[in-house]
Write a protein that holds these residues in place. Sequence first.
Motif, PDB file in Angstrom:
ATOM      1  N   ARG A 133      -3.697   6.665  11.013  1.00 42.53           N
ATOM      2  CA  ARG A 133      -3.705   6.979  10.113  1.00 42.53           C
ATOM      3  C   ARG A 133      -5.322   6.875   9.390  1.00 42.53           C
ATOM      4  O   ARG A 133      -6.021   7.983   9.339  1.00 42.53           O
ATOM      5  CB  ARG A 133      -2.789   7.331   9.341  1.00 42.53           C
ATOM      6  N   ASP A 166      -6.949  10.221   8.062  1.00 50.49           N
ATOM      7  CA  ASP A 166      -6.271  10.535   6.863  1.00 50.49           C
ATOM      8  C   ASP A 166      -6.744   9.417   5.485  1.00 50.49           C
ATOM      9  O   ASP A 166      -5.881   9.734   4.486  1.00 50.49           O
ATOM     10  CB  ASP A 166      -4.879  10.103   7.132  1.00 50.49           C
ATOM     11  N   ILE A 167      -7.140   8.441   5.764  1.00 54.86           N
ATOM     12  CA  ILE A 167      -6.988   7.356   4.829  1.00 54.86           C
ATOM     13  C   ILE A 167      -8.580   7.173   4.659  1.00 54.86           C
ATOM     14  O   ILE A 167      -9.255   7.158   6.226  1.00 54.86           O
ATOM     15  CB  ILE A 167      -6.042   6.408   4.705  1.00 54.86           C
ATOM     16  N   ASP A 168      -9.255   6.844   3.633  1.00 56.66           N
ATOM     17  CA  ASP A 168     -10.986   6.875   3.833  1.00 56.66           C
ATOM     18  C   ASP A 168     -11.273   4.785   4.334  1.00 56.66           C
ATOM     19  O   ASP A 168     -12.195   4.895   4.045  1.00 56.66           O
ATOM     20  CB  ASP A 168     -11.454   6.605   2.262  1.00 56.66           C
ATOM     21  N   GLY A 169     -10.382   3.994   4.635  1.00 51.90           N
ATOM     22  CA  GLY A 169     -10.014   3.233   5.572  1.00 51.90           C
ATOM     23  C   GLY A 169      -9.140   2.331   5.498  1.00 51.90           C
ATOM     24  O   GLY A 169      -7.857   3.136   5.344  1.00 51.90           O
ATOM     25  N   TYR A 170      -9.212   1.323   6.937  1.00 53.57           N
ATOM     26  CA  TYR A 170      -7.948   0.865   6.964  1.00 53.57           C
ATOM     27  C   TYR A 170      -7.524  -0.198   5.361  1.00 53.57           C
ATOM     28  O   TYR A 170      -8.162  -1.034   5.543  1.00 53.57           O
ATOM     29  CB  TYR A 170      -8.330   0.530   7.806  1.00 53.57           C
ATOM     30  N   PRO A 171      -6.543  -0.070   4.555  1.00 50.65           N
ATOM     31  CA  PRO A 171      -5.879  -0.930   4.090  1.00 50.65           C
ATOM     32  C   PRO A 171      -4.890  -2.146   4.997  1.00 50.65           C
ATOM     33  O   PRO A 171      -3.655  -1.665   5.013  1.00 50.65           O
ATOM     34  CB  PRO A 171      -4.883   0.219   3.536  1.00 50.65           C
ATOM     35  N   TYR A 219       0.793  -1.287  -0.021  1.00 47.64           N
ATOM     36  CA  TYR A 219       0.017   0.039  -0.236  1.00 47.64           C
ATOM     37  C   TYR A 219       0.716   0.822   0.175  1.00 47.64           C
ATOM     38  O   TYR A 219       1.117   2.174  -0.775  1.00 47.64           O
ATOM     39  CB  TYR A 219      -0.969   0.046   1.289  1.00 47.64           C
ATOM     40  N   ARG A 224      -7.343   8.316  12.791  1.00 51.41           N
ATOM     41  CA  ARG A 224      -7.904   9.637  12.167  1.00 51.41           C
ATOM     42  C   ARG A 224      -7.832  10.716  10.506  1.00 51.41           C
ATOM     43  O   ARG A 224      -8.366  11.865  10.876  1.00 51.41           O
ATOM     44  CB  ARG A 224      -5.944  10.511  13.106  1.00 51.41           C
ATOM     45  N   GLN A 237       0.687   1.766  12.410  1.00 54.12           N
ATOM     46  CA  GLN A 237       0.301   2.722  11.713  1.00 54.12           C
ATOM     47  C   GLN A 237      -0.837   3.429  11.137  1.00 54.12           C
ATOM     48  O   GLN A 237      -1.255   4.694  11.278  1.00 54.12           O
ATOM     49  CB  GLN A 237       1.978   3.568  10.716  1.00 54.12           C
ATOM     50  N   LEU A 238      -0.883   2.330  10.035  1.00 53.52           N
ATOM     51  CA  LEU A 238      -1.504   2.729   9.014  1.00 53.52           C
ATOM     52  C   LEU A 238      -3.275   2.162   9.624  1.00 53.52           C
ATOM     53  O   LEU A 238      -3.823   3.856   9.144  1.00 53.52           O
ATOM     54  CB  LEU A 238      -1.994   1.491   7.967  1.00 53.52           C
TER      55      LEU A 238
END
Lengths: 343, 224
Positions: A328, A333-338, A308, A331, A324-325
């Motif tokens: 993020r 920062d990203i639209d889903g958990y990768p 990713y 919080r 970390q992801l």
Amino acid sequence: MRKLLNTLYITNPDVYLSREGEQVVVKNEGKKSIAVPIHNLEGIISFGYCGASPALMGLCAEKGVSVTFLTEYGKYLASVQGPFSGNILLRKEQFRIAEDSERRLGVSVNFIVAKIMNSRTVLKRAIRDYEEIAGKQQISFVVERLGRQAENARHALNEDELRGIEGDAAKMYFGVFDNLILHEKESFFFHGRSRRPPLDNMNALLSFTYVLLAHEVKSAIEAVGLDPAAGFFHKDRPGRNGLALDMMEELRAYLADRFVLSLVNRRQVSAKDFVVKENRAILMDDDMRKKLLTEWQKRKRIDIKHPYTKEKISLGLLPYIQAQLMARFIRGDIDGYPPFLWR
Amino acid sequence: MDKYDEKIYLPLSGIQHFVFCKRQWALIHIERQWKENMLTVEGKNLHERADDPYEKEKRSDLIVSRAMPLISKKLGIQGVADIVEFEKTIDGKGIRIRDYDGFWLPHPVEYKRGIPKSDQSDEAQLCLQVLCLEEMMGANIDKAYLYYHQKRRRTRIKMESELREWTVSMAKEMHELFEKGLTPPAEKNKKCGNCSMKELCFPRLTKKARPVSNYINEMMKEGE
């Protein structure tokens, strides 16, 4: 990228850990046996009942080095927590997601899709890499079915459905797991998981490796300020690290199962490394445990490209990167958990 | 009534991160990430401060005060000035100081490790120190100094109204962001390569956000 540092594993119950300046000093019967600079360490994991000084624990807490005490069988005893841990705003958001069935399901789906896809890849690669593997047809059938189940998991309407899909996929995968063991089939075989206690050598190896992985995932979650207890897929239970279990799912096959298989298939272990108790419980002997830890550490240094983030990382950092992801994502920062996906 | 609750005085030194990159500041001050990274960012390595950036000889017309605690109740900022110098005036301008005769003009001297930066983060920090000092001591300060270690000399910074207004607006914005508790996305045109917070920030995630569902689709498709 963050540097992968070493983990100091203490397997000798007679040693004592202390601090000298910026060094961790391991003493055996009062004599210094090793000294390691603190800035080279990621964590300290001690098996058995060795002691450690408060000064050392304070130093580790200050430098962000985790200290974990386990029994010699890997059961959790205690760990050291420094004065500052976690971030309340992040944790509150984590709890909000955990309380919201809609949002929770979105994350759980990604855990399970990755879990199924990664165990499927273990099987796919086994067929590809071993000409002589037994039951190829059956494994191929499972590979196909896992592919379908991963699709189904993506569209699961609720947690019960997702749990059903996950259960079926695990049964299918472990159903052909025995075929992936290529040598010494009389000592190393797999007829299903047995946990407390493990009743055969394979289960003993898997259980111990899962313990190692669980600790790494839990430490990583704590390091980024999340709460390892508040899970999304695993139901809350006091004393259970729900999020750590959740985040382990996608890494089990890739990090632990493959590792155990390679120990056996490269003939790095033999029946002599295990002790059978009167009640059939299987234990690894001390040398075996040391050997496993050494290999585990070696494996962590392998570099991979994260699918990713596209960055080059050491395998040992994977739990930390995923944590970390997760932070993020929580919080926003990203639209889903990768999740980590392996092909 | 003070404007800010006792508990939310933000660290003065944070303004340099804030001017450099709001996300970097939020990672450090809102998310409280990784103390050791923070140290790298702050560059607070005491060994490198061995040489003093001010005249060593004692002068009767100069007082040098180190590590002076600063606070601004108006701006909700607190911190420490490396060095504050007090120059004796002969025209009666300035302020009185305890235990000293005459009138004195204070100015901060902020010590920096490297060379002058391309943005105004150092000026903002210096100006914030000036604003604190003025509020605490009732002085009017028209200049202050930045000392760059690699250049081995100080640069005089004029405290003009433009710099002051901009610094105040930055401090206010810092409070607004802290209040929300949100970390803003990485700024598109920033050079993230040298940032010591890079690995915690994942700038690419927010600069070129890649929808997670696309990533999963892709990983599930390939290699079939």
